[in-house]
Scaffold this active site. Structure first.
Site, PDB file in Angstrom:
ATOM      1  N   GLU A 137      -9.788  -2.128   5.116  1.00  0.00           N
ATOM      2  CA  GLU A 137     -10.447  -1.849   6.385  1.00  0.00           C
ATOM      3  C   GLU A 137     -11.706  -2.720   6.521  1.00  0.00           C
ATOM      4  O   GLU A 137     -12.197  -3.270   5.527  1.00  0.00           O
ATOM      5  CB  GLU A 137     -10.824  -0.361   6.440  1.00  0.00           C
ATOM      6  CG  GLU A 137      -9.648   0.608   6.290  1.00  0.00           C
ATOM      7  CD  GLU A 137      -8.745   0.681   7.526  1.00  0.00           C
ATOM      8  OE1 GLU A 137      -8.684  -0.291   8.314  1.00  0.00           O
ATOM      9  OE2 GLU A 137      -8.066   1.718   7.696  1.00  0.00           O
ATOM     10  N   ASP A 146       0.816  -1.218   0.000  1.00  0.00           N
ATOM     11  CA  ASP A 146       0.000   0.000   0.000  1.00  0.00           C
ATOM     12  C   ASP A 146       0.850   1.269   0.000  1.00  0.00           C
ATOM     13  O   ASP A 146       2.069   1.221   0.206  1.00  0.00           O
ATOM     14  CB  ASP A 146      -0.957  -0.006   1.198  1.00  0.00           C
ATOM     15  CG  ASP A 146      -0.347  -0.608   2.461  1.00  0.00           C
ATOM     16  OD1 ASP A 146       0.884  -0.548   2.610  1.00  0.00           O
ATOM     17  OD2 ASP A 146      -1.095  -1.150   3.276  1.00  0.00           O
ATOM     18  N   HIS A 203      -7.500  -5.023   9.974  1.00  0.00           N
ATOM     19  CA  HIS A 203      -7.176  -4.829   8.555  1.00  0.00           C
ATOM     20  C   HIS A 203      -5.895  -5.569   8.193  1.00  0.00           C
ATOM     21  O   HIS A 203      -5.023  -5.783   9.040  1.00  0.00           O
ATOM     22  CB  HIS A 203      -7.108  -3.340   8.161  1.00  0.00           C
ATOM     23  CG  HIS A 203      -5.930  -2.576   8.659  1.00  0.00           C
ATOM     24  ND1 HIS A 203      -5.980  -1.228   8.978  1.00  0.00           N
ATOM     25  CD2 HIS A 203      -4.634  -2.922   8.869  1.00  0.00           C
ATOM     26  CE1 HIS A 203      -4.794  -0.807   9.353  1.00  0.00           C
ATOM     27  NE2 HIS A 203      -3.958  -1.810   9.304  1.00  0.00           N
ATOM     28  N   ASN A 223      -7.774  -3.067  14.131  1.00  0.00           N
ATOM     29  CA  ASN A 223      -9.166  -3.282  13.713  1.00  0.00           C
ATOM     30  C   ASN A 223      -9.305  -4.486  12.776  1.00  0.00           C
ATOM     31  O   ASN A 223     -10.359  -4.695  12.185  1.00  0.00           O
ATOM     32  CB  ASN A 223      -9.722  -2.028  13.024  1.00  0.00           C
ATOM     33  CG  ASN A 223      -8.998  -1.700  11.728  1.00  0.00           C
ATOM     34  OD1 ASN A 223      -8.026  -2.370  11.365  1.00  0.00           O
ATOM     35  ND2 ASN A 223      -9.456  -0.687  11.022  1.00  0.00           N
TER      36      ASN A 223
HETATM   37  C1  F6R Z   1       1.490  -1.794   6.114  1.00  0.00           C
HETATM   38  C2  F6R Z   1       0.135  -2.313   6.161  1.00  0.00           C
HETATM   39  C3  F6R Z   1      -0.660  -2.382   7.430  1.00  0.00           C
HETATM   40  C4  F6R Z   1       0.172  -2.695   8.673  1.00  0.00           C
HETATM   41  C5  F6R Z   1      -0.720  -2.678   9.915  1.00  0.00           C
HETATM   42  C6  F6R Z   1       0.079  -2.889  11.177  1.00  0.00           C
HETATM   43  O1  F6R Z   1       1.994  -1.815   4.802  1.00  0.00           O
HETATM   44  O2  F6R Z   1      -0.367  -2.665   5.146  1.00  0.00           O
HETATM   45  O3  F6R Z   1      -1.669  -3.347   7.297  1.00  0.00           O
HETATM   46  O4  F6R Z   1       0.767  -3.948   8.543  1.00  0.00           O
HETATM   47  O5  F6R Z   1      -1.397  -1.453  10.000  1.00  0.00           O
HETATM   48  O6  F6R Z   1       0.924  -1.782  11.364  1.00  0.00           O
HETATM   49  P1  F6R Z   1       2.103  -1.822  12.432  1.00  0.00           P
HETATM   50  O7  F6R Z   1       3.059  -2.832  11.948  1.00  0.00           O
HETATM   51  O8  F6R Z   1       2.714  -0.436  12.397  1.00  0.00           O
HETATM   52  O9  F6R Z   1       1.478  -2.183  13.728  1.00  0.00           O
END
Ligand code: F6R
Length: 241
Positions: A141, A67, A136, A134
């Site tokens: 989301e 992303d 995702h 959450n």
């Molecule tokens: C990052 C991504 C997100 C993260 C998730 C956890 O490229 O796609 O899904 O993996 O938000 O984020 P952290 O690792 O910062 O807790």
């Protein structure tokens, strides 16, 4: 789903890197699916160490990131392009031309279409995922259709709050992102999902034990044939007594 619980982040990161090293070393043209955020940082450090020790070579490697934020330039210090260059690509012998991140600074529809066609032509051999509090995965989301391909998404307030730690204030956190869709992610041949810390416990429990529902995007992984979850005691404390 295989679940591996580690006593410390060091051992977890080493094990995560090992999955990537094996895939890179056994494929002529390996295709890696990569993530940003805090979760994979230890794994990237271990992969850089392995590269410096001559255990792995990134010359023929191609990468696709999950992303990218919309509305900030790719040179912005919090763009995922900057994140990947700084934390990984600049320290290994990968050709930057082979590193792909959605281009979220121009025509978004065109960027999504291009990314989908690239992903159709390049099967991901191994994908690393983190998980949002959450539920995702990537920026899919809650409520994102399971059949989704790369698309533009409005970030949940919870996601913006979680990611505000990287910015000066929550107002600076972008409201939208381009993300690989759940159908793109499910096509990866192998998936490793890393979840570290108590703040991920609830999402992890629902992902593994809960219903497979679009309200919990990560639950779709229950249908993938080759998923390994690398986690720690804090994150599984609601799973095991
Ligand atoms: C990052 C991504 C997100 C993260 C998730 C956890 O490229 O796609 O899904 O993996 O938000 O984020 P952290 O690792 O910062 O807790």
């Amino acid at each position: 789903m295989e679940i591996r619980i580690f006593e410390n982040k060091e051992a977890l990161s080493r094990a995560a890197a090992q999955y990537f090293i094996e895939v890179i070393n056994k494929n002529h043209k390996p295709v890696l699916g990569l993530a940003t955020g805090s979760t994979p940082l230890g794994m990237y450090e271990k992969l850089i160490e392995a590269y410096n020790d001559g255990e792995v070579n990134f010359k023929n490697v191609k990468t696709y990131n999950l992303d990218e934020y919309c509305g900030i330039d790719s040179n912005h210090e919090q763009s995922y392009r900057t994140f990947m260059n700084t934390n990984f690509f600049n320290h290994i012998n990968i050709d930057l031309i082979n590193t792909n991140i959605p281009n979220a600074s121009g025509d978004l529809d065109a960027a999504c279409e291009l990314y989908n066609s690239q992903l159709n032509e390049n099967e991901i051999d191994i994908q690393v995922l983190g998980i949002g509090t959450n539920g995702h995965i990537a920026f899919n989301e809650p409520g994102t259709p399971f059949g989704s391909k790369t698309h533009c998404i409005e970030l949940d307030q919870k996601t913006r709050e979680d990611n505000a730690r990287f910015f000066n204030s929550i107002d600076e956190v972008p409201t939208h992102a381009i993300t690989m869709g759940l159908a793109n992610i499910m096509k990866a041949k192998k998936i490793i999902l890393i979840a570290i810390g108590a703040q991920k416990a609830e999402a992890l429990r629902k992902m593994i034990l809960g219903d497979v529902t679009e309200e919990m995007p990560a639950s779709i992984l229950q249908f993938h044939p080759d998923v390994v979850i690398l986690t720690d005691r804090e994150a599984v404390k609601t799973l095991i007594k």
